[in-house]
Scaffold this motif. Structure first.
Motif, mmCIF file in Angstrom:
data_model
loop_
_atom_site.group_PDB
_atom_site.id
_atom_site.type_symbol
_atom_site.label_atom_id
_atom_site.label_comp_id
_atom_site.label_asym_id
_atom_site.label_seq_id
_atom_site.Cartn_x
_atom_site.Cartn_y
_atom_site.Cartn_z
ATOM 1 N N LYS A 77 20.328 -121.935 12.780
ATOM 2 C CA LYS A 77 20.180 -120.496 13.009
ATOM 3 C C LYS A 77 21.516 -119.810 13.281
ATOM 4 C CE LYS A 77 17.890 -117.420 16.340
ATOM 5 N NZ LYS A 77 16.993 -117.400 17.532
ATOM 6 N N ASP A 78 22.336 -120.388 14.134
ATOM 7 C CA ASP A 78 23.586 -119.725 14.519
ATOM 8 C C ASP A 78 24.518 -119.547 13.331
ATOM 9 O OD1 ASP A 78 22.652 -119.599 17.098
ATOM 10 O OD2 ASP A 78 23.828 -121.312 17.828
ATOM 11 N N ALA A 79 24.627 -120.562 12.489
ATOM 12 C CA ALA A 79 25.531 -120.490 11.339
ATOM 13 C C ALA A 79 25.053 -119.453 10.325
ATOM 14 C CB ALA A 79 25.645 -121.866 10.683
ATOM 15 N N VAL A 80 23.744 -119.408 10.078
ATOM 16 C CA VAL A 80 23.204 -118.452 9.107
ATOM 17 C C VAL A 80 23.422 -117.027 9.589
ATOM 18 C CG1 VAL A 80 21.097 -117.576 8.021
ATOM 19 C CG2 VAL A 80 21.537 -120.045 8.087
ATOM 20 N N PHE A 81 23.100 -116.764 10.851
ATOM 21 C CA PHE A 81 23.159 -115.380 11.322
ATOM 22 C C PHE A 81 24.543 -114.956 11.806
ATOM 23 C CE2 PHE A 81 18.568 -116.349 11.571
ATOM 24 C CZ PHE A 81 18.189 -115.463 10.566
ATOM 25 N N ALA A 82 25.494 -115.876 11.735
ATOM 26 C CA ALA A 82 26.896 -115.462 11.888
ATOM 27 C C ALA A 82 27.355 -114.700 10.645
ATOM 28 C CB ALA A 82 27.780 -116.689 12.110
ATOM 29 N N ARG A 83 26.684 -114.945 9.516
ATOM 30 C CA ARG A 83 27.110 -114.340 8.252
ATOM 31 C C ARG A 83 26.104 -113.346 7.675
ATOM 32 N NH1 ARG A 83 28.628 -119.933 5.423
ATOM 33 N NH2 ARG A 83 28.824 -118.687 3.515
ATOM 34 N N VAL A 84 24.907 -113.299 8.243
ATOM 35 C CA VAL A 84 23.866 -112.363 7.791
ATOM 36 C C VAL A 84 23.189 -111.781 9.023
ATOM 37 C CG1 VAL A 84 21.760 -112.089 6.427
ATOM 38 C CG2 VAL A 84 23.472 -113.746 5.710
ATOM 39 N N GLY A 85 22.901 -110.474 8.997
ATOM 40 C CA GLY A 85 22.288 -109.821 10.139
ATOM 41 C C GLY A 85 20.782 -110.005 10.212
ATOM 42 N N MET A 86 20.174 -109.320 11.187
ATOM 43 C CA MET A 86 18.739 -109.459 11.442
ATOM 44 C C MET A 86 18.002 -108.119 11.418
ATOM 45 S SD MET A 86 18.600 -112.150 14.608
ATOM 46 C CE MET A 86 19.487 -113.710 14.607
ATOM 47 N N GLU A 87 18.674 -107.055 10.992
ATOM 48 C CA GLU A 87 18.085 -105.723 11.135
ATOM 49 C C GLU A 87 17.677 -105.109 9.794
ATOM 50 O OE1 GLU A 87 17.405 -104.614 14.025
ATOM 51 O OE2 GLU A 87 18.536 -106.129 15.133
ATOM 52 N N PRO A 88 16.584 -104.311 9.786
ATOM 53 C CA PRO A 88 16.240 -103.538 8.577
ATOM 54 C C PRO A 88 17.353 -102.542 8.263
ATOM 55 C CG PRO A 88 14.437 -103.515 10.194
ATOM 56 C CD PRO A 88 15.632 -104.093 10.886
ATOM 57 N N THR A 89 17.450 -102.162 6.984
ATOM 58 C CA THR A 89 18.520 -101.248 6.587
ATOM 59 C C THR A 89 18.033 -99.825 6.356
ATOM 60 O OG1 THR A 89 18.261 -101.576 4.209
ATOM 61 C CG2 THR A 89 19.671 -103.129 5.384
ATOM 62 N N GLY A 90 16.809 -99.672 5.865
ATOM 63 C CA GLY A 90 16.341 -98.360 5.431
ATOM 64 C C GLY A 90 16.878 -97.965 4.074
#
Length: 305
Positions: A77-90
């Motif tokens: 989890k930590d490695a993936v979300f260091a490079r990709v966020g977790m929020e919707p963009t709209g």
């Protein structure tokens, strides 16, 4: 239930005329705009289907859910979300506007194209090994060993994928993407071009509904924590920039693709596959969304009840 499914399909066919086939990937513009089908696979091994449920289409962005789970297993989890966020963009699924606006620069979430390309690059193996692993994993969770890449769609995507290519090179420039950009893009174009039917994506949905355990064998393939993450992204980002509206009107995790498919999940109960190549202006199956809304209302499927 099959007769009731047919009634739901028939009631929503009228909306097909309000949508369009995608033209920016030329091969997708050859689809049968009038196709509409549904397949339900329950965790107690019941199968229900109606309409054009055997109609073949390419999985497109629905694949992002599966590759996210694979990347989480490979990297954590930590490695993936260091490079990709977790929020919707709209924003639209293929928008690159916020890549440059946000610092440090990284895609907002794994369900938009930029995020999905970054996620695919984190799956272990070379380009050849990566797509081989992805395809074999799809075959295992669908139970369909004949699953394969539609070469015509793949080549069409590769020829016209300039916006995805621009995002990928930008992400390499800021350190989100590592290695050979063209190899990562090739894997991404191929994963999106896997040809499926409603049955296949219903089976994937059933696997997710069962928290990463194959319903047929009881074998765990993905950690429960990672399936939970995938389901959450399906709720918040899975229907592009119509995800909030879909959550209110349908209320179940879902992921759409511009091939006309929608994979939906009723946690602990079933996976649902819908196809309808006529798309609305957000890139979702225009009749498919209505079918799922009717299905959810009729059988009280919303997780928010």
């Amino acid at each position: 239930m099959d007769l009731r499914l047919m009634e739901i399909l028939d009631r929503n066919r009228q909306y097909i005329k309000d949508g369009k086939l995608p033209i920016y990937i030329p091969e997708l513009s050859k689809a049968n705009i009038n196709a509409l089908g549904i397949y339900i696979s329950t965790l107690d091994h019941q199968e229900h289907m109606a309409g054009d449920y055997l109609y073949p289409f390419t999985i497109q962005s629905i694949s992002k859910v599966v590759t996210l789970m694979m990347a989480l297993e490979d990297q954590g989890k930590d490695a993936v979300f260091a490079r990709v966020g977790m929020e919707p963009t709209g924003d639209a699924f293929n928008s690159m506007m916020k890549l440059e606006m946000i610092q440090p620069s990284k895609p907002f979430n794994p369900m938009i194209n930029a995020g999905a390309i970054a996620v695919t690059s984190m799956i272990k193996g070379s380009s050849h090994e990566g797509i081989h692993r992805i395809l074999n994993f799809f075959r295992k969770i669908t139970g369909n060993q004949q699953l394969n890449i539609n070469q015509d769609v793949y080549l069409s995507e590769k020829r016209t994928g300039d916006l995805n290519r621009a995002m990928a090179y930008y992400m390499r420039n800021v350190g989100v993407l590592k290695g050979d950009v063209e190899e990562h893009l090739d894997t991404y174009f191929k994963q999106c071009s896997i040809e499926v039917t409603c049955r296949d994506i219903a089976r994937i949905g059933g696997f997710i509904a069962n928290n990463g355990i194959l319903p047929e064998t009881g074998e765990r393939l993905i950690k429960e924590e990672y399936v939970k993450i995938a389901k959450t992204f399906m709720v918040t980002c899975g229907m592009y920039n119509a995800s909030g509206e879909f959550a209110i009107n349908v209320g179940i995790p879902a992921k759409s693709g511009v091939g006309g498919g929608i994979m939906a999940v009723v946690p602990g109960k079933m996976g649902i596959g819908v196809v309808g190549p006529s798309l609305d202006n957000k890139g979702n199956s225009i009749a498919g969304v209505r079918v799922l809304a009717d299905l959810s209302e009729k059988f009280r499927l919303s997780m928010f009840l």
